[in-house]
Design a protein around this motif. Structure first.
Motif, PDB file in Angstrom:
ATOM      1  N   ASN A   1       0.775  -1.197  -0.107  1.00 43.92           N
ATOM      2  CA  ASN A   1      -0.058   0.063   0.092  1.00 43.92           C
ATOM      3  C   ASN A   1       0.922   1.254  -0.069  1.00 43.92           C
ATOM      4  OD1 ASN A   1      -2.457  -1.214  -0.072  1.00 43.92           O
ATOM      5  ND2 ASN A   1      -2.715  -1.148   2.049  1.00 43.92           N
ATOM      6  N   LEU A   2       2.070   1.313   0.556  1.00 46.11           N
ATOM      7  CA  LEU A   2       2.923   2.486   0.686  1.00 46.11           C
ATOM      8  C   LEU A   2       3.162   2.527  -0.586  1.00 46.11           C
ATOM      9  CD1 LEU A   2       4.627   4.606   2.117  1.00 46.11           C
ATOM     10  CD2 LEU A   2       6.175   2.807   2.958  1.00 46.11           C
ATOM     11  N   GLY A   3       4.017   1.478  -1.179  1.00 49.82           N
ATOM     12  CA  GLY A   3       4.658   1.829  -2.573  1.00 49.82           C
ATOM     13  C   GLY A   3       3.601   2.125  -3.589  1.00 49.82           C
ATOM     14  N   TYR A   4       2.185   1.416  -3.504  1.00 50.13           N
ATOM     15  CA  TYR A   4       1.267   1.953  -4.581  1.00 50.13           C
ATOM     16  C   TYR A   4       0.941   3.326  -4.353  1.00 50.13           C
ATOM     17  CZ  TYR A   4      -2.889   1.355  -7.509  1.00 50.13           C
ATOM     18  OH  TYR A   4      -3.969   1.447  -8.416  1.00 50.13           O
ATOM     19  N   THR A   5       0.727   3.862  -3.055  1.00 46.94           N
ATOM     20  CA  THR A   5       0.478   5.292  -2.914  1.00 46.94           C
ATOM     21  C   THR A   5       1.541   6.164  -3.595  1.00 46.94           C
ATOM     22  OG1 THR A   5      -0.657   4.632  -0.911  1.00 46.94           O
ATOM     23  CG2 THR A   5      -0.019   6.850  -1.065  1.00 46.94           C
ATOM     24  N   LEU A   6       2.691   5.856  -3.138  1.00 55.76           N
ATOM     25  CA  LEU A   6       3.637   6.630  -3.878  1.00 55.76           C
ATOM     26  C   LEU A   6       3.881   6.720  -5.393  1.00 55.76           C
ATOM     27  CD1 LEU A   6       6.668   5.719  -1.291  1.00 55.76           C
ATOM     28  CD2 LEU A   6       5.391   7.758  -1.349  1.00 55.76           C
ATOM     29  N   LEU A   7       3.563   5.383  -5.841  1.00 55.60           N
ATOM     30  CA  LEU A   7       3.608   5.248  -7.271  1.00 55.60           C
ATOM     31  C   LEU A   7       2.360   6.282  -7.650  1.00 55.60           C
ATOM     32  CD1 LEU A   7       4.466   3.720 -10.013  1.00 55.60           C
ATOM     33  CD2 LEU A   7       2.371   2.188  -9.236  1.00 55.60           C
ATOM     34  N   LEU A   8       1.261   6.206  -7.168  1.00 54.57           N
ATOM     35  CA  LEU A   8       0.036   7.049  -7.690  1.00 54.57           C
ATOM     36  C   LEU A   8       0.415   8.357  -7.769  1.00 54.57           C
ATOM     37  CD1 LEU A   8      -2.996   4.768  -6.262  1.00 54.57           C
ATOM     38  CD2 LEU A   8      -2.330   5.297  -8.746  1.00 54.57           C
ATOM     39  N   GLU A   9       0.999   8.862  -6.444  1.00 50.44           N
ATOM     40  CA  GLU A   9       1.279  10.164  -6.282  1.00 50.44           C
ATOM     41  C   GLU A   9       2.430  10.540  -7.275  1.00 50.44           C
ATOM     42  OE1 GLU A   9       3.009  10.586  -2.457  1.00 50.44           O
ATOM     43  OE2 GLU A   9       1.024  10.551  -1.405  1.00 50.44           O
ATOM     44  N   GLY A  10       3.389   9.947  -7.681  1.00 53.53           N
ATOM     45  CA  GLY A  10       4.405   9.903  -8.846  1.00 53.53           C
ATOM     46  C   GLY A  10       3.547  10.285 -10.146  1.00 53.53           C
ATOM     47  N   LEU A  11       2.619   9.137 -10.510  1.00 54.73           N
ATOM     48  CA  LEU A  11       2.076   9.538 -11.786  1.00 54.73           C
ATOM     49  C   LEU A  11       1.158  10.802 -11.692  1.00 54.73           C
ATOM     50  CD1 LEU A  11       0.628   5.842 -11.983  1.00 54.73           C
ATOM     51  CD2 LEU A  11       2.207   7.033 -13.576  1.00 54.73           C
ATOM     52  N   PHE A  12       0.412  11.114 -10.583  1.00 53.03           N
ATOM     53  CA  PHE A  12      -0.417  12.311 -10.587  1.00 53.03           C
ATOM     54  C   PHE A  12       0.567  13.499 -10.739  1.00 53.03           C
ATOM     55  CE2 PHE A  12      -1.966  15.620  -7.907  1.00 53.03           C
ATOM     56  CZ  PHE A  12      -2.984  16.124  -8.716  1.00 53.03           C
ATOM     57  N   PHE A  13       1.497  13.673 -10.209  1.00 54.24           N
ATOM     58  CA  PHE A  13       2.439  14.795 -10.067  1.00 54.24           C
ATOM     59  C   PHE A  13       3.178  14.720 -11.881  1.00 54.24           C
ATOM     60  CE2 PHE A  13       2.105  15.181  -5.571  1.00 54.24           C
ATOM     61  CZ  PHE A  13       1.907  16.359  -5.536  1.00 54.24           C
ATOM     62  N   GLY A  14       3.419  13.679 -12.144  1.00 53.74           N
ATOM     63  CA  GLY A  14       3.937  13.677 -13.451  1.00 53.74           C
ATOM     64  C   GLY A  14       2.953  13.981 -14.495  1.00 53.74           C
ATOM     65  N   TRP A  15       1.875  13.522 -14.392  1.00 52.50           N
ATOM     66  CA  TRP A  15       0.639  14.010 -15.183  1.00 52.50           C
ATOM     67  C   TRP A  15       0.438  15.480 -15.039  1.00 52.50           C
ATOM     68  CZ3 TRP A  15      -4.344  15.779 -13.863  1.00 52.50           C
ATOM     69  CH2 TRP A  15      -5.163  16.022 -14.826  1.00 52.50           C
ATOM     70  N   LEU A  16       0.545  16.289 -13.869  1.00 49.29           N
ATOM     71  CA  LEU A  16       0.482  17.629 -13.810  1.00 49.29           C
ATOM     72  C   LEU A  16       1.707  18.229 -14.563  1.00 49.29           C
ATOM     73  CD1 LEU A  16      -0.686  18.167  -9.954  1.00 49.29           C
ATOM     74  CD2 LEU A  16      -2.032  18.546 -12.316  1.00 49.29           C
ATOM     75  N   LEU A  17       2.804  17.735 -14.360  1.00 55.57           N
ATOM     76  CA  LEU A  17       4.013  18.481 -15.039  1.00 55.57           C
ATOM     77  C   LEU A  17       4.052  18.291 -16.487  1.00 55.57           C
ATOM     78  CD1 LEU A  17       6.787  19.804 -14.574  1.00 55.57           C
ATOM     79  CD2 LEU A  17       7.759  17.579 -14.332  1.00 55.57           C
ATOM     80  N   TRP A  18       3.369  17.249 -17.015  1.00 53.57           N
ATOM     81  CA  TRP A  18       3.175  16.953 -18.482  1.00 53.57           C
ATOM     82  C   TRP A  18       2.327  17.574 -19.044  1.00 53.57           C
ATOM     83  CZ3 TRP A  18      -0.527  14.232 -21.341  1.00 53.57           C
ATOM     84  CH2 TRP A  18      -0.356  14.026 -22.830  1.00 53.57           C
ATOM     85  N   GLY A  19       1.270  17.977 -18.304  1.00 54.99           N
ATOM     86  CA  GLY A  19      -0.021  18.782 -18.779  1.00 54.99           C
ATOM     87  C   GLY A  19       0.535  20.446 -18.714  1.00 54.99           C
ATOM     88  N   ARG A  20       1.320  20.752 -18.063  1.00 50.91           N
ATOM     89  CA  ARG A  20       1.668  22.143 -18.013  1.00 50.91           C
ATOM     90  C   ARG A  20       2.839  22.257 -19.108  1.00 50.91           C
ATOM     91  NH1 ARG A  20       1.986  25.905 -13.364  1.00 50.91           N
ATOM     92  NH2 ARG A  20       0.273  25.281 -12.005  1.00 50.91           N
ATOM     93  N   ALA A  21       3.531  21.546 -19.391  1.00 46.55           N
ATOM     94  CA  ALA A  21       4.465  21.480 -20.495  1.00 46.55           C
ATOM     95  C   ALA A  21       3.962  21.491 -22.033  1.00 46.55           C
ATOM     96  CB  ALA A  21       5.441  20.142 -20.633  1.00 46.55           C
ATOM     97  N   LYS A  22       2.735  21.359 -21.993  1.00 46.62           N
ATOM     98  CA  LYS A  22       2.048  21.114 -23.322  1.00 46.62           C
ATOM     99  C   LYS A  22       1.596  22.604 -23.720  1.00 46.62           C
ATOM    100  CE  LYS A  22       1.841  16.911 -24.698  1.00 46.62           C
ATOM    101  NZ  LYS A  22       2.039  16.338 -26.096  1.00 46.62           N
TER     102      LYS A  22
END
Length: 57
Positions: free
Chosen positions: A36-57
């Motif tokens: 659960n800890l690893g999965y939560t960190l993975l989801l947070e990483g995906l979320f912030f990556g998605w935010l960063l990728w969305g701002r770059a466009k």
């Protein structure tokens, strides 16, 4: 790009998540706890990556 939003906020969020998980850790954590800890960190990483990728466009 503001470094606060690109690196500091995701890092602080992940550090706080790990701290809360460790604070609320049971006496004998099972594999599910660590998954659960690893999965939560993975989801947070995906979320912030998605935010960063969305701002770059």
């Amino acid at each position: 790009m503001n470094p606060f939003y690109t690196w500091l906020t995701p890092l602080l969020t992940m550090v706080v998540t790990v701290a809360v998980f460790l604070l609320l850790m049971p006496d004998e954590p099972t594999a599910l706890f660590w998954i659960n800890l690893g999965y939560t960190l993975l989801l947070e990483g995906l979320f912030f990556g998605w935010l960063l990728w969305g701002r770059a466009k």
